[in-house]
Design a protein around this motif. Structure first.
Motif, PDB file in Angstrom:
ATOM      1  N   ALA A   1       0.937  -1.336  -0.086  1.00 35.97           N
ATOM      2  CA  ALA A   1      -0.252  -0.105  -0.037  1.00 35.97           C
ATOM      3  C   ALA A   1       0.919   1.211  -0.007  1.00 35.97           C
ATOM      4  CB  ALA A   1      -0.719  -0.043   1.104  1.00 35.97           C
ATOM      5  N   LEU A   2       1.984   1.101   0.541  1.00 34.70           N
ATOM      6  CA  LEU A   2       3.043   2.305   0.471  1.00 34.70           C
ATOM      7  C   LEU A   2       3.784   2.216  -0.817  1.00 34.70           C
ATOM      8  CD1 LEU A   2       4.332   2.267   4.250  1.00 34.70           C
ATOM      9  CD2 LEU A   2       2.315   3.481   3.260  1.00 34.70           C
ATOM     10  N   LYS A   3       3.890   1.506  -1.617  1.00 34.60           N
ATOM     11  CA  LYS A   3       4.695   1.532  -2.720  1.00 34.60           C
ATOM     12  C   LYS A   3       3.960   2.472  -3.986  1.00 34.60           C
ATOM     13  CE  LYS A   3       6.486  -1.635  -6.196  1.00 34.60           C
ATOM     14  NZ  LYS A   3       8.181  -0.957  -5.875  1.00 34.60           N
ATOM     15  N   THR A   4       5.040   3.028  -4.452  1.00 38.23           N
ATOM     16  CA  THR A   4       4.648   4.282  -5.346  1.00 38.23           C
ATOM     17  C   THR A   4       5.014   3.921  -6.814  1.00 38.23           C
ATOM     18  OG1 THR A   4       6.355   5.582  -4.681  1.00 38.23           O
ATOM     19  CG2 THR A   4       4.060   5.905  -3.733  1.00 38.23           C
ATOM     20  N   GLY A   5       4.571   4.488  -7.956  1.00 41.86           N
ATOM     21  CA  GLY A   5       5.151   4.181  -9.111  1.00 41.86           C
ATOM     22  C   GLY A   5       4.397   3.098  -9.804  1.00 41.86           C
ATOM     23  N   ASN A   6       5.074   2.902 -10.953  1.00 40.65           N
ATOM     24  CA  ASN A   6       4.161   2.149 -12.311  1.00 40.65           C
ATOM     25  C   ASN A   6       3.950   0.710 -11.672  1.00 40.65           C
ATOM     26  OD1 ASN A   6       4.100   4.482 -13.467  1.00 40.65           O
ATOM     27  ND2 ASN A   6       5.918   4.098 -14.904  1.00 40.65           N
ATOM     28  N   ASN A   7       4.852   0.167 -11.077  1.00 40.01           N
ATOM     29  CA  ASN A   7       5.039  -1.238 -10.718  1.00 40.01           C
ATOM     30  C   ASN A   7       4.170  -1.609  -9.255  1.00 40.01           C
ATOM     31  OD1 ASN A   7       6.813  -1.794 -12.784  1.00 40.01           O
ATOM     32  ND2 ASN A   7       8.715  -1.133 -11.472  1.00 40.01           N
ATOM     33  N   SER A   8       3.492  -0.453  -8.884  1.00 39.73           N
ATOM     34  CA  SER A   8       2.795  -0.878  -7.372  1.00 39.73           C
ATOM     35  C   SER A   8       1.749  -1.912  -7.668  1.00 39.73           C
ATOM     36  CB  SER A   8       2.291   0.406  -6.946  1.00 39.73           C
ATOM     37  OG  SER A   8       1.145   1.149  -7.949  1.00 39.73           O
ATOM     38  N   SER A   9       1.279  -2.041  -8.822  1.00 39.14           N
ATOM     39  CA  SER A   9       0.184  -3.058  -9.284  1.00 39.14           C
ATOM     40  C   SER A   9       0.721  -4.482  -9.118  1.00 39.14           C
ATOM     41  CB  SER A   9      -0.477  -2.668 -10.498  1.00 39.14           C
ATOM     42  OG  SER A   9       0.415  -2.771 -11.374  1.00 39.14           O
ATOM     43  N   SER A  10       1.705  -4.576  -9.336  1.00 39.15           N
ATOM     44  CA  SER A  10       2.505  -6.071  -9.369  1.00 39.15           C
ATOM     45  C   SER A  10       3.160  -6.465  -8.016  1.00 39.15           C
ATOM     46  CB  SER A  10       3.575  -6.003 -10.492  1.00 39.15           C
ATOM     47  OG  SER A  10       4.562  -5.085 -10.216  1.00 39.15           O
ATOM     48  N   CYS A  11       2.950  -5.381  -7.074  1.00 37.40           N
ATOM     49  CA  CYS A  11       3.453  -5.743  -5.730  1.00 37.40           C
ATOM     50  C   CYS A  11       3.081  -6.973  -5.196  1.00 37.40           C
ATOM     51  CB  CYS A  11       3.514  -4.509  -4.924  1.00 37.40           C
ATOM     52  SG  CYS A  11       4.328  -4.774  -3.386  1.00 37.40           S
ATOM     53  N   GLN A  12       3.609  -7.754  -4.252  1.00 39.16           N
ATOM     54  CA  GLN A  12       3.004  -8.742  -3.595  1.00 39.16           C
ATOM     55  C   GLN A  12       3.564  -8.572  -2.098  1.00 39.16           C
ATOM     56  OE1 GLN A  12       4.133 -12.508  -5.208  1.00 39.16           O
ATOM     57  NE2 GLN A  12       2.801 -12.261  -6.990  1.00 39.16           N
ATOM     58  N   GLU A  13       2.668  -8.773  -1.212  1.00 40.77           N
ATOM     59  CA  GLU A  13       2.819  -8.669   0.318  1.00 40.77           C
ATOM     60  C   GLU A  13       3.952  -9.656   0.517  1.00 40.77           C
ATOM     61  OE1 GLU A  13       1.969  -6.386   2.404  1.00 40.77           O
ATOM     62  OE2 GLU A  13       0.262  -5.177   1.100  1.00 40.77           O
ATOM     63  N   VAL A  14       4.584  -9.641   1.542  1.00 43.34           N
ATOM     64  CA  VAL A  14       5.639 -10.558   2.155  1.00 43.34           C
ATOM     65  C   VAL A  14       5.433 -10.976   3.605  1.00 43.34           C
ATOM     66  CG1 VAL A  14       7.308 -10.132   0.106  1.00 43.34           C
ATOM     67  CG2 VAL A  14       7.315  -8.672   2.168  1.00 43.34           C
ATOM     68  N   PRO A  15       5.159 -11.976   4.061  1.00 41.94           N
ATOM     69  CA  PRO A  15       5.085 -12.363   5.346  1.00 41.94           C
ATOM     70  C   PRO A  15       6.100 -12.396   6.257  1.00 41.94           C
ATOM     71  CG  PRO A  15       4.524 -14.144   4.508  1.00 41.94           C
ATOM     72  CD  PRO A  15       4.808 -13.067   3.137  1.00 41.94           C
ATOM     73  N   TYR A  16       7.241 -11.576   5.935  1.00 39.00           N
ATOM     74  CA  TYR A  16       8.403 -11.827   6.624  1.00 39.00           C
ATOM     75  C   TYR A  16       9.045 -10.374   6.889  1.00 39.00           C
ATOM     76  CZ  TYR A  16       9.938 -12.122   1.679  1.00 39.00           C
ATOM     77  OH  TYR A  16       9.982 -11.992   0.422  1.00 39.00           O
ATOM     78  N   SER A  17      10.328 -10.305   7.570  1.00 43.96           N
ATOM     79  CA  SER A  17      10.846  -9.191   7.785  1.00 43.96           C
ATOM     80  C   SER A  17      11.134  -8.085   6.630  1.00 43.96           C
ATOM     81  CB  SER A  17      12.108  -9.469   8.613  1.00 43.96           C
ATOM     82  OG  SER A  17      11.991 -10.188   9.872  1.00 43.96           O
ATOM     83  N   PHE A  18      11.042  -6.985   6.968  1.00 43.94           N
ATOM     84  CA  PHE A  18      11.375  -6.009   5.888  1.00 43.94           C
ATOM     85  C   PHE A  18      12.799  -6.109   5.389  1.00 43.94           C
ATOM     86  CE2 PHE A  18      13.167  -1.544   5.413  1.00 43.94           C
ATOM     87  CZ  PHE A  18      12.768  -1.325   4.330  1.00 43.94           C
ATOM     88  N   SER A  19      13.561  -6.470   5.899  1.00 42.06           N
ATOM     89  CA  SER A  19      15.026  -6.816   5.471  1.00 42.06           C
ATOM     90  C   SER A  19      14.918  -7.970   4.547  1.00 42.06           C
ATOM     91  CB  SER A  19      15.812  -7.096   6.683  1.00 42.06           C
ATOM     92  OG  SER A  19      15.557  -8.169   7.453  1.00 42.06           O
ATOM     93  N   GLY A  20      13.906  -8.659   4.597  1.00 38.51           N
ATOM     94  CA  GLY A  20      13.966  -9.828   3.622  1.00 38.51           C
ATOM     95  C   GLY A  20      13.862  -9.311   2.091  1.00 38.51           C
ATOM     96  N   LYS A  21      13.422  -8.133   1.890  1.00 39.40           N
ATOM     97  CA  LYS A  21      13.188  -7.297   0.585  1.00 39.40           C
ATOM     98  C   LYS A  21      14.643  -6.592   0.171  1.00 39.40           C
ATOM     99  CE  LYS A  21       9.873  -6.734  -1.470  1.00 39.40           C
ATOM    100  NZ  LYS A  21       9.320  -7.263  -2.826  1.00 39.40           N
TER     101      LYS A  21
END
Length: 666
Positions: free
Chosen positions: A554-574
């Motif tokens: 929900a916080l992701k901005t830009g053209n690729n925000s629609s393809s974003c997938q939620e990740v059920p792990y730590s932020f540093s995993g990204k």
């Protein structure tokens, strides 16, 4: 046998083991080996979807487990059960309580080795005395022959005299009272019978360290030392002191091992009972395809180890309505980390209160000299200070949670009592385990800032208590007054300033490097990769806590925000590979920031302890001689063989205290 023999009896130990830096080197090596072994185990095993995690992710998860941090870069529910068990074992092997057993066991083993060598040295000298007077001894012998299954017969000869009995085992002789002969022979026969080796040293080692026999032998050795002029008063005091410390270490080792096993076993049993009795809790686990027994064992062990792992991707959020689980796990988290020392102190106090005889003496010694024996055992006043400090910090954070986020979306749908329970659990987990019972993104910014501060000072109460009660000034060895004041000053104000300055420098450098490594993600996704979120994750890893704000599409901005997938792990995993590797180093560095100093009194091997006790004895004797207004009486007997010492002013000090003084106080 001179004083030097006590300090050099550990000569069979490797030289590097006796160096002050040995503890830190072994500690770092232990965690490095475990981290890489765990990484290879996680990397080799495929996940449930038959895919292998990358080696960087495997190293990340392994380091997080062994440093009891709790951050994770993959879905824990997507892991194979073998991988989950690997994380569990790494948490056990890296926990505070388990790793604290190593120096305790090593010192106990070193004391046992030195005291055994001293016992053999005294017995050998007694043997020489007996051989020289053998022609004059009156013997009324009764031979007992023992036939071994593998070798020739061994003999135990009992020679009766008027008041004592001489016992001889293959060339080693000693006198004991007649009433002690039966007990002595019983142990000798038990350990000699059926043994293939004829090494009398092994026989003596195995029999003299029986608790019910050691007191008999120690009395006889001390009496031989006095009557046969084999040692001086300082050495006798050294023997008594080292033997008492050996017994204290033995009892303490058993207490900590029992505590380590029973607390986790009790936690598992109670969680299992609750899950079977609660249909709603059972439905939560069945919905996520998690076995109840495995869930109970996993949460009991990881909560005690303060890793904070849960078999659910959403951590403890599904159980936010279950007050028993949350409060009980909060208790387990505390007794496995910050309240571990006070719990051991209470146990020893109870045992000392109801103990009898020699056991009561040992427990009294542990209560009186806690920091001589263990890094997590403190005197009474410091223990009370630690309890009050921990409770005050948790109460403060709970209060702010209730004030700042009482009506936030993170606690919607909860009644008054459930909100209080969730606040207590989250406050305890913030400084220790890293579980979360609320979605951190939904909390107020001020609460997140408070959490950063609490994670930053997570080790401070225990560390400052340990530094305050560590070795006295003389254990600084050859350090000058200026050097001692700078490096060994135990004042809490000095130690806290030193720790804050060191940690602040580390955090600044790590965050600076992390922003460089993640600069591309920061520019493309500034809301998720905000500097605050990076600081939050870094301090969570550095404090070995494991809380994470996560990644939100929900916080992701830009053209690729629609393809974003939620990740059920730590932020540093990204994060990218460089960021993950740097965070691995951060977790590793944080796990070693709260270690006791190498000069800590609970880490000194007997060789150095003997030197410091000798120094203290000489200093006390020097003070007695300076304060004494009359000269010491001269003895008629020759004292040429007595050890004498010289103080800094050239004053020669005899090895015996003045007449009338307590001989055992040396």
């Amino acid at each position: 046998m001179t004083m030097r023999s006590f300090s050099m009896s550990s000569r069979d130990m490797p030289t590097w083991v006796q160096k002050p830096s040995c503890f830190m080197i072994l500690h770092i090596t232990y965690f490095l080996v475990l981290g890489f072994m765990g990484a290879f185990a996680l990397w080799m095993c495929p996940q449930i979807n038959s895919e292998h995690m990358s080696f960087i992710d495997a190293l990340y998860c392994s380091t997080s487990a062994v440093t009891v941090t709790g951050l994770i870069s993959v879905r824990i529910q997507g892991m194979h059960k073998f991988q989950q068990i690997v994380l569990l074992l790494l948490t056990v092997l890296g926990s505070q309580v388990f790793t604290s057993l190593f120096p305790l066991y090593a010192r106990r083993l070193a004391y046992r080795r030195i005291l055994t060598n001293q016992a053999m040295a005294v017995l050998s000298k007694v043997q020489e005395k007996l051989i020289s007077n053998e022609s004059e001894a009156k013997e009324d012998a009764e031979n007992v022959k023992l036939i071994s299954n593998e070798s020739a017969a061994r003999e135990v000869k009992a020679h009766h005299s008027n008041s004592e009995v001489k016992v001889e085992v293959k060339g080693v002789s000693a006198y004991v009272g007649k009433n002690e002969l039966g007990q002595l022979l019983k142990h000798l026969l038990r350990y000699v019978k059926g043994k293939s080796s004829e090494m009398m040293k092994i026989v003596w080692k195995r029999c003299i360290w029986r608790e019910d026999f050691m007191s008999v032998l120690s009395k006889r050795i001390l009496q031989c030392c006095k009557t046969e002029d084999l040692t001086n008063e300082i050495e006798i005091s050294m023997w008594k002191s080292m033997y008492m410390e050996y017994k204290a270490l033995t009892y303490l080792y058993r207490i900590v091992v029992a505590y380590f096993l029973l607390v986790q076993l009790g936690a598992f049993v109670l969680l299992q009972i609750y899950l079977f009795a609660s249909p709603t809790a059972t439905k939560i686990l069945e919905k996520n395809s998690v076995n109840k027994t495995f869930f109970s064992a996993y949460n009991a062990v990881t909560s005690f180890g303060n890793a904070g792992y849960s078999l659910l991707d959403s951590s403890m959020i599904p159980f936010r309505n279950h007050a028993f689980i949350l409060l009980f796990l909060s208790f387990i988290v505390l007794v496995g980390n910050t309240m571990f020392g006070p719990c051991i102190w209470v146990i020893i106090s109870v045992l000392q209160r109801f103990g009898k005889g020699s056991r009561k003496e040992v427990y009294t010694y542990l209560i009186t000299n806690p920091r001589n024996c263990y890094t997590h055992l403190f005197p009474k006043n410091q223990t009370l200070w630690l309890i009050i400090t921990v409770m005050a910090i948790n109460t403060l954070q709970t209060s702010f949670f209730c004030v700042l986020d009482w009506n936030s979306s993170s606690v919607n749908g909860l009644n008054f009592a459930e909100k209080i329970v969730d606040a207590v659990f989250q406050s305890v987990a913030t400084r220790n385990a890293g579980n979360n019972v609320v979605n951190l993104v939904d909390l107020s910014p001020s609460m997140l800032v408070l959490m950063v501060g609490m994670m930053y000072i997570s080790i401070y109460p225990v560390y400052l208590t340990r530094q305050k009660t560590r070795a006295p000034k003389m254990l600084a060895g050859e350090a000058s007054e200026e050097t001692y004041s700078e490096h060994y000053d135990s004042k809490i104000s000095v130690q806290s300033r030193k720790l804050l300055a060191r940690d602040s420098a580390h955090i600044f450098v790590i965050v600076f490097l992390m922003c460089i490594l993640e600069s591309q993600n920061i520019s493309h996704d500034p809301l998720n990769y905000s500097v605050f979120n990076i600081i939050f994750e870094v301090i969570s890893g550095f404090g070995n806590v494991g809380l994470s704000v996560g990644y939100s599409c929900a916080l992701k901005t830009g053209n690729n925000s629609s393809s974003c997938q939620e990740v059920p792990y730590s932020f540093s995993g990204k994060w990218n590979r460089g960021g993950k590797i740097l965070l691995v180093l951060t977790m590793f560095l944080g796990r070693h920031r709260g270690l006791p100093d190498s000069l800590d009194s609970a880490l000194l091997l007997p060789r150095r302890v003997a030197q410091e006790q000798e120094f203290a004895t000489i200093q006390s004797m020097a003070q007695l001689s300076i304060n004494s207004s009359t000269s010491w009486p001269r003895r008629s007997r020759d004292r040429s063989r007595r050890t004498s010492f010289t103080d800094d002013q050239g004053l020669q000090l005899p090895a015996h205290p003045p007449y009338g003084q307590d001989q055992s106080s040396g």
